[in-house]
Design an enzyme around this catalytic site. Structure first.
Site, PDB file in Angstrom:
ATOM      1  N   HIS A 112       0.802  -1.239   0.000  1.00 18.75           N
ATOM      2  CA  HIS A 112       0.000   0.000   0.000  1.00 18.75           C
ATOM      3  C   HIS A 112       0.828   1.278   0.000  1.00 18.75           C
ATOM      4  O   HIS A 112       0.549   2.231   0.747  1.00 18.75           O
ATOM      5  CB  HIS A 112      -0.954  -0.005   1.193  1.00 18.75           C
ATOM      6  CG  HIS A 112      -2.079  -0.982   1.082  1.00 18.75           C
ATOM      7  ND1 HIS A 112      -2.528  -1.493  -0.118  1.00 18.75           N
ATOM      8  CD2 HIS A 112      -2.867  -1.557   2.042  1.00 18.75           C
ATOM      9  CE1 HIS A 112      -3.529  -2.325   0.094  1.00 18.75           C
ATOM     10  NE2 HIS A 112      -3.754  -2.390   1.397  1.00 18.75           N
TER      11      HIS A 112
ATOM     12  N   HIS B  82      -9.666   2.630   0.550  1.00 20.61           N
ATOM     13  CA  HIS B  82      -9.668   1.474   1.446  1.00 20.61           C
ATOM     14  C   HIS B  82     -10.748   1.582   2.521  1.00 20.61           C
ATOM     15  O   HIS B  82     -10.515   1.267   3.685  1.00 20.61           O
ATOM     16  CB  HIS B  82      -8.288   1.326   2.092  1.00 20.61           C
ATOM     17  CG  HIS B  82      -7.930  -0.065   2.501  1.00 20.61           C
ATOM     18  ND1 HIS B  82      -8.498  -0.687   3.593  1.00 20.61           N
ATOM     19  CD2 HIS B  82      -7.081  -0.966   1.968  1.00 20.61           C
ATOM     20  CE1 HIS B  82      -7.976  -1.899   3.724  1.00 20.61           C
ATOM     21  NE2 HIS B  82      -7.124  -2.097   2.743  1.00 20.61           N
TER      22      HIS B  82
ATOM     23  N   GLU C 125     -11.756  -2.711  -3.138  1.00 11.68           N
ATOM     24  CA  GLU C 125     -10.629  -1.877  -3.558  1.00 11.68           C
ATOM     25  C   GLU C 125     -10.469  -1.944  -5.075  1.00 11.68           C
ATOM     26  O   GLU C 125      -9.665  -2.711  -5.606  1.00 11.68           O
ATOM     27  CB  GLU C 125      -9.362  -2.321  -2.843  1.00 11.68           C
ATOM     28  CG  GLU C 125      -9.486  -2.315  -1.322  1.00 11.68           C
ATOM     29  CD  GLU C 125      -8.383  -3.106  -0.638  1.00 11.68           C
ATOM     30  OE1 GLU C 125      -7.204  -2.933  -0.995  1.00 11.68           O
ATOM     31  OE2 GLU C 125      -8.717  -3.923   0.258  1.00 11.68           O
TER      32      GLU C 125
END
Length: 348
Positions: free
Chosen positions: A101, A175, A309
């Site tokens: 991420h 997210h 996502e």
């Protein structure tokens, strides 16, 4: 009536709230973090349908990535290395030897500049950030713009745009953890999910994609006709068990349906539909959620929310036949995801 409000949080961030006639969306300019989406149930009761920390100070570290913009690359990059034009770049190792991420200085924990706007059909905020060359190990100065827009038709749009001065890689997502029961009244076991997908990416023990499953028919990964999430939680499928009894997998969209995802909670009557020009998404059902953090009304625990996502997969860096995440200097990254909200059964 459309209205934007702005409130100072902890003397360093702003929380914006976009209000329409029947729902609202709140978010921070720190990390672009969505803190609340208040949507009505079938009786007209407005409740928060996303997870948020009770103490906003937790957003400083945000161990659960709640509600945040994720980048430069959403997902896992194996061995935290990428190769661009025969040059190898070492990225932050923030999940064992891998990169997750966007690394330690991902987009989820930077302060974004902002600009509000209002029209007849919608209101919103545009967030901007320049990620400098070398940030988290990535090449190129990347200018990023993310727009949050709420319409009079209860559509919440997230629009992403980015350019670079050096060839790089980029794939952005949001997210947020959704729980359509409202105010976390129950786990997401009975959420019925429909996904326009017949293919997924298969994961290894480090949750790194290593292969494409070309046909999910007759498995717990076939959501084309709708499926309760709990079916995957109790499944004996090796892939479900590998991620902690649930889902943390990338679904490639078939491009057969306008709504790529439909989520319904029959008890509350809430239904959420997702349209996007992204090629797929990771669905994560909080199987490995860190427990004991105080959220909206209770402590964090397994299966308390589900993430959708939407993104291209970083696995395209090592797997063929996946949409590329390379961003060239003469290109503009432009992606959009639209969340629309309604109720299955109208109030009588």
């Amino acid at each position: 009536m459309l209205k934007i409000t702005k409130e100072k949080i902890n003397n360093k961030w702003y929380e914006f709230t976009l209000n329409s006639h029947s729902m609202s969306v709140s978010f921070l300019n720190f990390g672009g973090i969505i803190t609340k989406i208040l949507a009505p149930d079938k009786y007209g009761n407005k409740e928060n349908i996303v997870l948020c920390y009770q103490d906003y100070a937790h957003y400083e570290t945000n161990p659960l990535y709640l509600g945040a913009i994720i980048g430069r690359v959403a997902g896992r990059i194996k061995n935290a290395t990428i190769q661009i034009q025969n040059t190898e770049y070492e990225l932050d190792q923030n999940e064992s030897c891998h990169h997750l991420h966007g690394g330690k200085k991902g987009f989820h924990n930077v302060l974004w500049d902002f600009n509000t706007f209002q029209g007849e059909d919608g209101i919103g905020v545009t967030l901007t950030y320049t990620s400098p060359d070398g940030e988290s190990g990535y090449p190129g100065n990347v200018n990023v713009k993310v727009t949050y827009l709420l319409t009079i038709n209860n559509e919440f749009l997230i629009e992403y745009e980015a350019t670079t001065d050096k060839e790089t890689v980029l794939t952005l997502t949001n997210h947020s953890y959704f729980n359509l029961s409202g105010d976390l009244k129950k786990l997401v076991l009975d959420h019925e999910v429909t996904i326009d997908s017949s293919r997924i990416l298969k994961l290894d023990k480090d949750l790194i994609p290593f292969d494409i499953v070309e046909d999910v028919s007759e498995t717990e990964f076939d959501f084309r006709r709708g499926r309760l999430l709990q079916e995957g939680f109790v499944s004996n499928n090796e892939q479900n068990q590998l991620v902690g009894c649930g889902y943390d997998h990338y679904f490639l969209f078939d491009q057969q349906a306008a709504n790529k995802v439909i989520v319904a909670d029959n008890e509350s009557g809430r239904i959420m539909k997702i349209k996007t020009n992204q090629p797929g998404m990771v669905m994560y059902t909080a199987n490995t959620m860190q427990e004991g953090i105080m959220l909206n009304n209770l402590k964090s625990k397994k299966y308390l929310g589900v993430c959708f996502e939407t993104q291209a997969s970083p696995a395209s860096l090592w797997l063929n036949d996946l949409p590329s995440i390379t961003l060239l200097t003469n290109e503009t990254y432009k992606k959009q995801t639209i969340f629309s909200f309604d109720v299955i059964e109208k109030k009588k």
